[in-house]
Design an enzyme around this catalytic site. Sequence first.
Site, short mmCIF file in Angstrom:
data_model
loop_
_atom_site.label_atom_id
_atom_site.label_comp_id
_atom_site.label_asym_id
_atom_site.label_seq_id
_atom_site.Cartn_x
_atom_site.Cartn_y
_atom_site.Cartn_z
N LYS A 288 -7.93 4.61 10.32
CA LYS A 288 -8.97 3.57 10.40
C LYS A 288 -8.42 2.24 10.91
O LYS A 288 -8.97 1.64 11.85
CB LYS A 288 -9.60 3.41 9.01
CG LYS A 288 -10.71 2.41 8.88
CD LYS A 288 -11.51 2.70 7.61
CE LYS A 288 -10.66 2.76 6.36
NZ LYS A 288 -10.30 1.44 5.82
N THR A 289 -7.33 1.78 10.29
CA THR A 289 -6.75 0.50 10.70
C THR A 289 -6.11 0.61 12.08
O THR A 289 -6.27 -0.27 12.93
CB THR A 289 -5.71 0.04 9.66
OG1 THR A 289 -6.34 -0.11 8.39
CG2 THR A 289 -5.08 -1.28 10.06
N ARG B 282 -4.06 2.08 -7.15
CA ARG B 282 -5.17 1.85 -8.07
C ARG B 282 -5.11 2.85 -9.23
O ARG B 282 -4.58 3.94 -9.11
CB ARG B 282 -6.51 1.98 -7.34
CG ARG B 282 -6.81 0.86 -6.37
CD ARG B 282 -8.18 1.03 -5.72
NE ARG B 282 -8.28 2.30 -4.99
CZ ARG B 282 -8.88 3.38 -5.43
NH1 ARG B 282 -9.46 3.39 -6.63
NH2 ARG B 282 -8.92 4.48 -4.69
N LYS C 82 -10.14 -4.64 -4.49
CA LYS C 82 -11.15 -3.60 -4.60
C LYS C 82 -12.19 -3.90 -5.69
O LYS C 82 -13.31 -3.41 -5.62
CB LYS C 82 -10.48 -2.25 -4.86
CG LYS C 82 -9.75 -1.70 -3.64
CD LYS C 82 -10.67 -1.56 -2.43
CE LYS C 82 -9.97 -0.91 -1.26
NZ LYS C 82 -10.83 -0.87 -0.05
N SER D 271 -7.97 6.81 3.36
CA SER D 271 -6.58 6.43 3.61
C SER D 271 -5.86 7.51 4.40
O SER D 271 -5.97 8.71 4.10
CB SER D 271 -5.86 6.19 2.28
OG SER D 271 -4.53 5.83 2.48
N HIS E 254 -17.29 0.73 3.59
CA HIS E 254 -15.82 0.83 3.56
C HIS E 254 -15.38 1.30 4.95
O HIS E 254 -15.20 2.49 5.20
CB HIS E 254 -15.39 1.84 2.48
CG HIS E 254 -13.91 1.88 2.26
ND1 HIS E 254 -13.24 3.01 1.88
CD2 HIS E 254 -12.97 0.91 2.37
CE1 HIS E 254 -11.96 2.75 1.75
NE2 HIS E 254 -11.76 1.49 2.05
N ARG F 16 2.36 -1.49 1.28
CA ARG F 16 1.24 -2.27 1.84
C ARG F 16 1.70 -3.63 2.35
O ARG F 16 2.68 -4.20 1.88
CB ARG F 16 0.18 -2.49 0.76
CG ARG F 16 -0.52 -1.23 0.28
CD ARG F 16 -1.64 -0.84 1.19
NE ARG F 16 -2.35 0.34 0.71
CZ ARG F 16 -3.52 0.75 1.21
NH1 ARG F 16 -4.10 0.06 2.17
NH2 ARG F 16 -4.10 1.83 0.74
#
Length: 530
Positions: A239-240, A56, A198, A235, A217, A319
Amino acid sequence: MNNVSHKPISEVLQELDNKKNNLSTPDLVEKILARKEGILTATGAVRAVTGKYTGRSPKDKFIVKDSVSENKVEWGSVNQPISSDVFVRLYEKVIQHLKGKSEIFSFKGFAGADKNYRLPIQVVNEFAWHNLFASQLFIRPTEEELAEHKTEFTVLSAPTFKANPEVDGTNSEAFVIISFEHKIVLIGGTEYAGEIKKSIFSVMNYLLPQKDVLPMHCSANVGVEGDVSLFFGLSGTGKTTLSADPNRKLIGDDEHAWSNSGVFNIEGGCYAKCINLSEEKEPQIYNAIRFGTVLENVVLDETTRMPDYDDTSLTENTRAAYAIENIDNIILPSIAGHPRTIIFLTADAFGVLPPISKLTKEQAMYHFLSGYTSKLAGTERGVTSPQATFSTCFGSPFLPLPAATYAEMLGEKIDQFKVNVFLVNTGWTGGSYGEGERMDLSHTRAMVRAALEGELNKTETVKDPLFGLEIPVHCPGVPNKVLIPRKTWKDPNQYDEKAKQLATQFHENFKKFPNVSDEIAQAGPLYLRK
């Protein structure tokens, strides 16, 4: 100017007769390959590279400041204002740019799995692979829903249109501009597909609180007894990874909302980081990468076209975008009840935060507003030692409204639904980054499991003398010594020095919230507390 180009956006888009609407995944893959936008990998996924922009571009993101947004948005370095005139001129240039293309691609779908709160969106792309990305990440409509679809927000993405800052009023060739009056997102000059995802999340963060719904988030999953858990974290905090639990059904991996009815996924897919991905450590994500998936900036073996997830030569921010249906253990539709447990994840490279601690409501609001994790040495130019990073509500780049709006809503819901909140450090133990070791993933999984199953709610705790956090003294599957960070360091005095350094930075960061209640302000580290 009430109407962009004096016409509603729907009429303008109808004039784009080169537009391909809601193409199937095979059709889009064929277009991508024929147009040489990407290549097919051995996994069946499409790989695309994004050139100059591999992440980003926050300095190029703007919100139009007008009568609709002026008194609602928290303006500043995150939510940079731009005038309506600048937006309209760029909008007209982007439309003309798209009209000049032999074909463009349109996806109509939704943001928000709960039909009471979902936002009908349209994403118009110059690139076929961006359109495949959108169809993987957002909620795909049924034939009946598509026939009745009435777009309420439109994304126009034109990566090869580059702004001229001196003429167009931007900061660079790239721009991401949200107009809440015209209900349009303009994206240009960048090929990084994450801007599409986003930007809609930012829109939902603006709209949902006005409907008494908290956007978050975070990832979310649900147990066999219907117990819902939320995982907040920046990041690299896990989390994932931690939410993809074979014993729990995934609701979603990144963006959710919490209404009076419960939790729902904002998206219809997952956008997983691929760096160092392996089947052994993250089997659900690894096996989700197949036909229909978009791989971004992943390096391939030239002969076999197998992805090399350890290769960072293009970027560390590799990604994979895939539909949530690619995960076996999911709940559909992506809707569940109220959370019983919230996990705040931090990758503390100082190695001083406990691996798990129980938070009071006030501490939860303090750490939610703080949104702490660490940058590591070498990840950015000039970063030679671990640096504290604070991102409000674990997602400050995507929050148009004042931070207190989201924190107060979270506190009310924690109270109302008697939610247990834990802070989990997935970072370093036994020393700082470069000296200590990364927290053992099996230990972290055991601690999270104990938290979710309620085993830590009645466990004896000790209070950390510097951070004021309640640390369990026992946890199934974890050595007791691991739970107390000071005991894992060879030199306790060095631990104290590093811990005081981090505690000081917490206090310094929290000065940007002068209007919070004393109860929340006093819920931070005990060290240097006033």
